[in-house]
Design a protein around this motif. Structure first.
Motif, PDB file in Angstrom:
ATOM      1  N   ILE A   1       1.800  -5.031 -10.495  1.00 18.04           N
ATOM      2  CA  ILE A   1       2.229  -5.549  -9.188  1.00 18.04           C
ATOM      3  C   ILE A   1       1.773  -4.615  -8.071  1.00 18.04           C
ATOM      4  N   VAL A   2       1.996  -3.320  -8.273  1.00  9.77           N
ATOM      5  CA  VAL A   2       1.636  -2.329  -7.250  1.00  9.77           C
ATOM      6  C   VAL A   2       0.128  -2.351  -6.991  1.00  9.77           C
TER       7      VAL A   2
ATOM      8  N   GLY B   1      12.492  -3.568   3.738  1.00 10.23           N
ATOM      9  CA  GLY B   1      12.227  -2.174   4.083  1.00 10.23           C
ATOM     10  C   GLY B   1      11.760  -1.308   2.938  1.00 10.23           C
ATOM     11  N   VAL B   2      11.631  -1.843   1.725  1.00  2.93           N
ATOM     12  CA  VAL B   2      11.147  -1.059   0.593  1.00  2.93           C
ATOM     13  C   VAL B   2       9.656  -0.782   0.797  1.00  2.93           C
ATOM     14  N   GLU B   3       9.250   0.495   0.759  1.00  5.86           N
ATOM     15  CA  GLU B   3       7.858   0.882   0.970  1.00  5.86           C
ATOM     16  C   GLU B   3       7.216   1.432  -0.296  1.00  5.86           C
ATOM     17  N   ASP B   4       7.944   2.281  -1.038  1.00 10.18           N
ATOM     18  CA  ASP B   4       7.403   2.868  -2.264  1.00 10.18           C
ATOM     19  C   ASP B   4       7.818   2.003  -3.452  1.00 10.18           C
ATOM     20  N   LEU B   5       6.984   0.988  -3.728  1.00  5.10           N
ATOM     21  CA  LEU B   5       7.337   0.039  -4.785  1.00  5.10           C
ATOM     22  C   LEU B   5       7.373   0.695  -6.157  1.00  5.10           C
ATOM     23  N   GLU B   6       6.436   1.606  -6.419  1.00  5.18           N
ATOM     24  CA  GLU B   6       6.386   2.212  -7.748  1.00  5.18           C
ATOM     25  C   GLU B   6       7.678   2.961  -8.062  1.00  5.18           C
TER      26      GLU B   6
END
Length: 537
Positions: A227-228, A164-169
């Motif tokens: 990565i992002v 469920g993680v959406e904002d990786l940064e």
């Protein structure tokens, strides 16, 4: 003794474009078609009755006995051989043998079909040489290059995203320990000698492991942003950061990570590092890199134009052959027509000069050397560049319209490098227009003398144009819209034009038509250059 072939078989074999000949089990030739005469230069009268191996001096990759044994066992054999022609030349041929049997099934002869693969083998050898040169380039360039395997990181990222993680940064900012874990899982699988000198202790094997030791805490978010950006399908990430050597020293570096589709599919990232702690050395390295990349780009262009170059050479060679055959026929007449023979010889000389011109152009483009400025007429360079790309223009049915101003002042630049820019831009336009099916493909090239004394070159195509999202990024290193592109063509073009004191701009057409409009501006050669400051060629 082999069973003689029938008249019907002979007539069929004569229709083959491939070489076909029949020999008995002792190797004596009993039939030799016209294509065999062309390929091996032996007439049917001389070939028939001769031993095939003695006549053609066959050489293969294995023992002849093994091929014969497989032929007898399977009834056929296929392979590659190197043979000698009547004039002493060498031919690489792809060969297939088929066993002929009598009514009782006993082997009585062999039918061979073969075709010339000399050109393909030569291209293969050149490709191997090219790969060797590129590997040497990887090792010799004064910059650090690494290949990293992030396969384990990819698996963990999928789990993280599924959670469920959406904002990786933001997540990586809040959880630096996760970034550090990913660094430990990223493996160094290859690096060049300069990387060992810059970051290691002289032992390359010692550095083939986790990339973690080279990343101080202050720089781990650079890795996180890589990565992002890779997940967002950015072509690269370029930042100035600090990296750490194995002996604990920190270096200020220009760090570049390249996310090509091919490498990402394999779980591989290519990174380049330039040490900025020694600015003078770094500038020299960049100059060397620019020269090497420009040379590599020229080789890449020649690779794309292989079909064009082959076509350019084959045309005059075919004409030479035809004129020579015609001259022989006229000489062999009871009353030789010497005037016709003279005309044929003159045509041969002309076509030979044409072939030499093509080879000279290719050699000049392929040679590696330091830039050499000279006084050159830009219109001539444009025409030469269109010669290079003529076959591609014809292949894709592109109509070229030239509007070259007369009495233009010369420019001072490296002729080959400016030619490289023109070839690159024309090829880009052709490839863009090729994407539009069943549409008129037109390329318009114009030169003008501007009021400020500069020379302008307009290159306008009728392709799909440039996406607004890409306009600002076309000159970024490693940015490309092509599936197999490196993203170095336009940056190299800009560096060449700027080094000559000029400017390059890309935009969409402003006349309401679809397509791109490229403008090069170059300063005219000064009076000092014309008086002897440059060497005109």
């Amino acid at each position: 003794m082999t069973k003689p072939i029938t008249r019907a078989e002979a007539e069929v074999f004569e229709l083959f474009h491939e070489s076909v000949f029949v020999r008995d089990m002792q190797g004596q030739i009993h039939f030799w078609n016209s294509a065999s005469e062309t390929l091996y230069e032996w007439s049917s009268q001389l070939a028939v009755g001769s031993n095939a191996r003695a006549l053609l001096q066959c050489q293969g990759t294995g023992r002849p006995e093994a091929a014969d044994a497989k032929l007898l066992a399977d009834g056929h054999w296929r392979g590659e051989l190197c043979r000698t022609t009547a004039s002493g030349g060498r031919r690489d041929v792809n060969v297939r043998w088929s066993l002929r049997r009598d009514a009782s099934g006993a082997p009585v002869g062999i039918i061979e079909t073969s075709h010339d693969i000399s050109a393909a083998k030569e291209i293969e050898r050149r490709l191997i040489d090219s790969e060797y040169r590129y590997r040497n380039l990887f090792q010799a360039m004064a910059a650090s290059f690494w290949e990293l395997d992030f396969t384990k990181v990819g698996a963990k990222l999928r789990v993280l995203l599924d959670s469920g993680v959406e904002d990786l940064e933001t997540y990586f900012q809040d959880h630096p320990e996760v970034v550090r874990e990913y660094l430990r899982d990223t493996r160094v699988i290859d690096l060049n000698d300069h990387s060992v000198r810059l970051f290691g202790r002289g032992n390359r094997e010692e550095m083939l492991g986790s990339v973690d030791p080279y990343w101080p805490d202050a720089s781990i978010q650079v890795y996180a942003r890589c990565i992002v950006k890779s997940l967002a399908r950015h072509p690269n990430n370029i930042e100035v950061t600090r990296l750490q050597t194995l002996d604990g020293r920190e270096l200020e570096c220009l760090f570049t990570a390249c996310f090509s589709k091919e490498n990402m599919a394999r779980g591989i990232i290519l990174i380049g590092i330039i040490d900025l702690s020694e600015q003078v050395a770094a500038r020299q390295a960049l100059e060397v890199m620019q020269t090497e990349l420009a040379h590599a780009a020229r080789i890449s262009i020649l690779g794309e134009l292989t079909a064009s170059i082959t076509h350019e050479i084959n045309q005059p060679l075919g004409a030479i052959s035809a004129y020579a055959e015609a001259g022989l026929r006229w000489l062999r007449r009871p009353d030789p027509d010497l005037k016709e023979v003279e005309m044929a010889l003159q045509s041969i000389v002309s076509e030979a000069k044409r072939t030499d011109d093509v080879i000279t152009r290719v050699r000049n483009m392929a040679v590696r050397r330091a830039p050499a400025e000279c006084v050159i007429p830009i219109n001539d360079v444009i025409r030469e560049s269109l010669q290079f790309t003529r076959h591609q223009l014809q292949k894709h049915r592109v109509r070229v319209e030239l509007e070259l101003a007369s009495s233009l002042p010369d420019i001072k630049a490296d002729r080959v490098l400016i030619q490289q820019v023109m070839v690159n831009l024309v090829m880009n336009a052709v490839q863009a227009m090729a994407l539009k099916e069943n549409a008129g493909r037109e390329l318009f090239i114009q030169t003008t003398h501007l009021l400020d004394g500069k020379i302008a070159v307009h290159i306008v195509d009728s392709g799909p144009g440039i996406s607004e999202d890409h306009l600002e990024r076309l000159f970024e290193s490693f940015f490309t819209t092509k599936a197999t592109g490196m993203g170095m063509g336009l940056p190299i073009c800009r560096s060449i034009i700027e080094a000559a004191g000029g400017e390059i701009k890309l935009a969409n057409r402003s006349d309401g038509q679809q397509g791109a409009d490229i403008v090069l501006t170059l300063p005219e050669a000064t009076a000092d250059c014309l008086m002897g400051g440059g060497n005109s060629v």
